[in-house]
Design a protein around this motif. Structure first.
Motif, PDB file in Angstrom:
ATOM      1  N   VAL A  39       8.114 -18.410 -31.279  1.00  0.00           N
ATOM      2  CA  VAL A  39       7.429 -17.727 -32.371  1.00  0.00           C
ATOM      3  C   VAL A  39       7.865 -16.271 -32.348  1.00  0.00           C
ATOM      4  CG1 VAL A  39       5.202 -17.037 -33.325  1.00  0.00           C
ATOM      5  CG2 VAL A  39       5.446 -19.280 -32.228  1.00  0.00           C
ATOM      6  N   ILE A  40       8.387 -15.810 -33.497  1.00  0.00           N
ATOM      7  CA  ILE A  40       8.778 -14.410 -33.619  1.00  0.00           C
ATOM      8  C   ILE A  40       7.753 -13.735 -34.524  1.00  0.00           C
ATOM      9  CG2 ILE A  40      10.612 -12.788 -34.191  1.00  0.00           C
ATOM     10  CD1 ILE A  40      12.590 -15.105 -34.080  1.00  0.00           C
ATOM     11  N   PRO A  41       6.945 -12.831 -33.970  1.00  0.00           N
ATOM     12  CA  PRO A  41       5.948 -12.170 -34.810  1.00  0.00           C
ATOM     13  C   PRO A  41       6.600 -11.277 -35.860  1.00  0.00           C
ATOM     14  CG  PRO A  41       5.891 -11.316 -32.548  1.00  0.00           C
ATOM     15  CD  PRO A  41       6.921 -12.394 -32.592  1.00  0.00           C
ATOM     16  N   ALA A  42       5.914 -11.020 -36.944  1.00  0.00           N
ATOM     17  CA  ALA A  42       6.416 -10.115 -37.972  1.00  0.00           C
ATOM     18  C   ALA A  42       6.752  -8.780 -37.315  1.00  0.00           C
ATOM     19  CB  ALA A  42       5.371  -9.923 -39.064  1.00  0.00           C
ATOM     20  N   GLY A  43       7.960  -8.299 -37.540  1.00  0.00           N
ATOM     21  CA  GLY A  43       8.400  -7.044 -36.952  1.00  0.00           C
ATOM     22  C   GLY A  43       8.705  -7.122 -35.474  1.00  0.00           C
ATOM     23  N   MET A  45      10.457  -9.059 -31.776  1.00  0.00           N
ATOM     24  CA  MET A  45      11.710  -9.571 -31.248  1.00  0.00           C
ATOM     25  C   MET A  45      11.417 -10.590 -30.148  1.00  0.00           C
ATOM     26  SD  MET A  45      14.742  -8.689 -28.795  1.00  0.00           S
ATOM     27  CE  MET A  45      13.570  -8.279 -27.625  1.00  0.00           C
ATOM     28  N   VAL A  46      12.241 -11.633 -30.094  1.00  0.00           N
ATOM     29  CA  VAL A  46      12.108 -12.678 -29.073  1.00  0.00           C
ATOM     30  C   VAL A  46      13.501 -13.039 -28.576  1.00  0.00           C
ATOM     31  CG1 VAL A  46      11.499 -15.117 -28.729  1.00  0.00           C
ATOM     32  CG2 VAL A  46       9.967 -13.639 -30.002  1.00  0.00           C
ATOM     33  N   LEU A  47      13.607 -13.312 -27.282  1.00  0.00           N
ATOM     34  CA  LEU A  47      14.832 -13.870 -26.723  1.00  0.00           C
ATOM     35  C   LEU A  47      14.732 -15.384 -26.836  1.00  0.00           C
ATOM     36  CD1 LEU A  47      15.333 -11.699 -23.506  1.00  0.00           C
ATOM     37  CD2 LEU A  47      16.621 -11.588 -25.645  1.00  0.00           C
ATOM     38  N   LYS A  73      17.592 -16.375 -45.757  1.00  0.00           N
ATOM     39  CA  LYS A  73      16.400 -17.149 -46.118  1.00  0.00           C
ATOM     40  C   LYS A  73      15.142 -16.735 -45.360  1.00  0.00           C
ATOM     41  CE  LYS A  73      18.966 -21.343 -47.330  1.00  0.00           C
ATOM     42  NZ  LYS A  73      19.209 -22.737 -46.936  1.00  0.00           N
ATOM     43  N   HIS A  74      15.328 -16.234 -44.125  1.00  0.00           N
ATOM     44  CA  HIS A  74      14.160 -16.020 -43.266  1.00  0.00           C
ATOM     45  C   HIS A  74      13.998 -14.586 -42.771  1.00  0.00           C
ATOM     46  CE1 HIS A  74      13.740 -20.318 -43.441  1.00  0.00           C
ATOM     47  NE2 HIS A  74      14.926 -20.496 -42.887  1.00  0.00           N
ATOM     48  N   GLN A  75      14.815 -13.677 -43.222  1.00  0.00           N
ATOM     49  CA  GLN A  75      14.735 -12.259 -42.861  1.00  0.00           C
ATOM     50  C   GLN A  75      14.825 -12.026 -41.356  1.00  0.00           C
ATOM     51  OE1 GLN A  75      11.061 -11.367 -44.962  1.00  0.00           O
ATOM     52  NE2 GLN A  75      12.246 -10.351 -46.571  1.00  0.00           N
ATOM     53  N   LEU A  76      15.672 -12.796 -40.702  1.00  0.00           N
ATOM     54  CA  LEU A  76      15.893 -12.628 -39.271  1.00  0.00           C
ATOM     55  C   LEU A  76      17.237 -11.944 -39.046  1.00  0.00           C
ATOM     56  CD1 LEU A  76      14.796 -16.149 -37.999  1.00  0.00           C
ATOM     57  CD2 LEU A  76      13.421 -14.074 -38.121  1.00  0.00           C
ATOM     58  N   MET A  77      17.348 -11.244 -37.935  1.00  0.00           N
ATOM     59  CA  MET A  77      18.621 -10.633 -37.569  1.00  0.00           C
ATOM     60  C   MET A  77      18.724 -10.598 -36.048  1.00  0.00           C
ATOM     61  SD  MET A  77      17.817  -6.629 -38.488  1.00  0.00           S
ATOM     62  CE  MET A  77      19.145  -5.901 -37.573  1.00  0.00           C
ATOM     63  N   LEU A  78      19.931 -10.394 -35.557  1.00  0.00           N
ATOM     64  CA  LEU A  78      20.099 -10.226 -34.122  1.00  0.00           C
ATOM     65  C   LEU A  78      19.726  -8.790 -33.762  1.00  0.00           C
ATOM     66  CD1 LEU A  78      23.425 -12.105 -33.324  1.00  0.00           C
ATOM     67  CD2 LEU A  78      21.087 -12.951 -33.281  1.00  0.00           C
ATOM     68  N   VAL A 104      15.249 -10.711 -34.200  1.00  0.00           N
ATOM     69  CA  VAL A 104      14.225  -9.827 -34.744  1.00  0.00           C
ATOM     70  C   VAL A 104      13.770 -10.385 -36.089  1.00  0.00           C
ATOM     71  CG1 VAL A 104      13.755  -7.502 -35.626  1.00  0.00           C
ATOM     72  CG2 VAL A 104      15.198  -7.808 -33.617  1.00  0.00           C
ATOM     73  N   ASN A 105      12.464 -10.378 -36.298  1.00  0.00           N
ATOM     74  CA  ASN A 105      11.874 -10.829 -37.558  1.00  0.00           C
ATOM     75  C   ASN A 105      11.596  -9.600 -38.422  1.00  0.00           C
ATOM     76  OD1 ASN A 105      10.307 -11.819 -39.648  1.00  0.00           O
ATOM     77  ND2 ASN A 105       8.868 -12.910 -38.324  1.00  0.00           N
ATOM     78  N   MET A 106      12.355  -9.434 -39.488  1.00  0.00           N
ATOM     79  CA  MET A 106      12.174  -8.302 -40.400  1.00  0.00           C
ATOM     80  C   MET A 106      11.156  -8.623 -41.496  1.00  0.00           C
ATOM     81  SD  MET A 106      14.154  -6.173 -38.983  1.00  0.00           S
ATOM     82  CE  MET A 106      14.199  -4.859 -40.192  1.00  0.00           C
ATOM     83  N   GLY A 107      10.635  -9.836 -41.495  1.00  0.00           N
ATOM     84  CA  GLY A 107       9.681 -10.257 -42.508  1.00  0.00           C
ATOM     85  C   GLY A 107       8.269  -9.772 -42.218  1.00  0.00           C
ATOM     86  N   GLU A 108       7.372 -10.125 -43.107  1.00  0.00           N
ATOM     87  CA  GLU A 108       5.971  -9.702 -42.993  1.00  0.00           C
ATOM     88  C   GLU A 108       5.075 -10.786 -42.408  1.00  0.00           C
ATOM     89  OE1 GLU A 108       4.691  -8.121 -46.755  1.00  0.00           O
ATOM     90  OE2 GLU A 108       6.360  -6.697 -46.813  1.00  0.00           O
ATOM     91  N   GLU A 109       5.646 -11.947 -42.084  1.00  0.00           N
ATOM     92  CA  GLU A 109       4.886 -13.037 -41.473  1.00  0.00           C
ATOM     93  C   GLU A 109       5.637 -13.546 -40.252  1.00  0.00           C
ATOM     94  OE1 GLU A 109       4.122 -16.125 -44.318  1.00  0.00           O
ATOM     95  OE2 GLU A 109       3.352 -14.725 -45.823  1.00  0.00           O
ATOM     96  N   GLU A 110       4.894 -14.099 -39.301  1.00  0.00           N
ATOM     97  CA  GLU A 110       5.569 -14.659 -38.128  1.00  0.00           C
ATOM     98  C   GLU A 110       6.481 -15.798 -38.555  1.00  0.00           C
ATOM     99  OE1 GLU A 110       2.617 -18.083 -36.288  1.00  0.00           O
ATOM    100  OE2 GLU A 110       2.524 -16.089 -35.429  1.00  0.00           O
TER     101      GLU A 110
END
Length: 152
Positions: A39-43, A45-47, A73-78, A104-110
């Motif tokens: 689970v990557i929370p909004a804003g 980062m997770v390994l 599609k999911h607003q994720l980046m390395l 990293v989750n750049m979105g507003e939701e997990e």
């Protein structure tokens, strides 16, 4: 003699980890899957564990790149834009060379990444060194993730 490729690390042998594959004959990247749900929370980062290690020759590197579908599609980046896996990361004493994808989750939701979901692409590349490079005369890698240059 093995030249380059992927193996499952010893601690993940029984966890149904799939070796990366290219999807077409002209694909540069090997699709790398998540080895566990994350689970990557909004804003946040997770390994993301892959359960994999990569072997290659001296003068080669494996780059980790985000899959475009994950980014668009999911607003994720390395976290580091492009991950770099050095040849001496393989079988290092710190973590056996376990490849982790820093997402990293750049979105507003997990966002939930599911086991088996393709999260990155690995591309093997050759690299060049400078004329006065002395790294080959240095100490061997002793640590795992993010271990080069420690103590400097």
């Amino acid at each position: 003699m093995k030249l380059r490729g992927f193996e499952v690390i010893s601690d993940w042998q029984d966890k149904d980890v799939h070796l990366p594959q290219r999807q077409t004959g002209a694909s540069a990247g090997y699709d790398i899957e998540a080895a566990a749900d994350c689970v990557i929370p909004a804003g946040g980062m997770v390994l993301v564990p892959t359960g994999l290690k990569a072997y290659m020759q001296a003068g080669e590197v494996l780059t980790l790149n985000i899959r475009s579908s994950m980014a668009v599609k999911h607003q994720l980046m390395l976290a580091n834009s492009v991950g770099i896996i050095d040849a001496d990361y393989y079988d290092n004493p710190g973590n056996e060379g376990h490849i982790m994808v820093a997402m990293v989750n750049m979105g507003e939701e997990e966002f939930i990444i599911h086991k088996g979901e393709r999260v990155a692409q690995g591309i093997f590349l050759n690299y060049l060194t400078a004329d006065d490079d002395e790294a080959g005369a240095g100490a061997e890698r002793q640590g795992g993730f993010g271990s080069t240059g420690k103590g400097e």
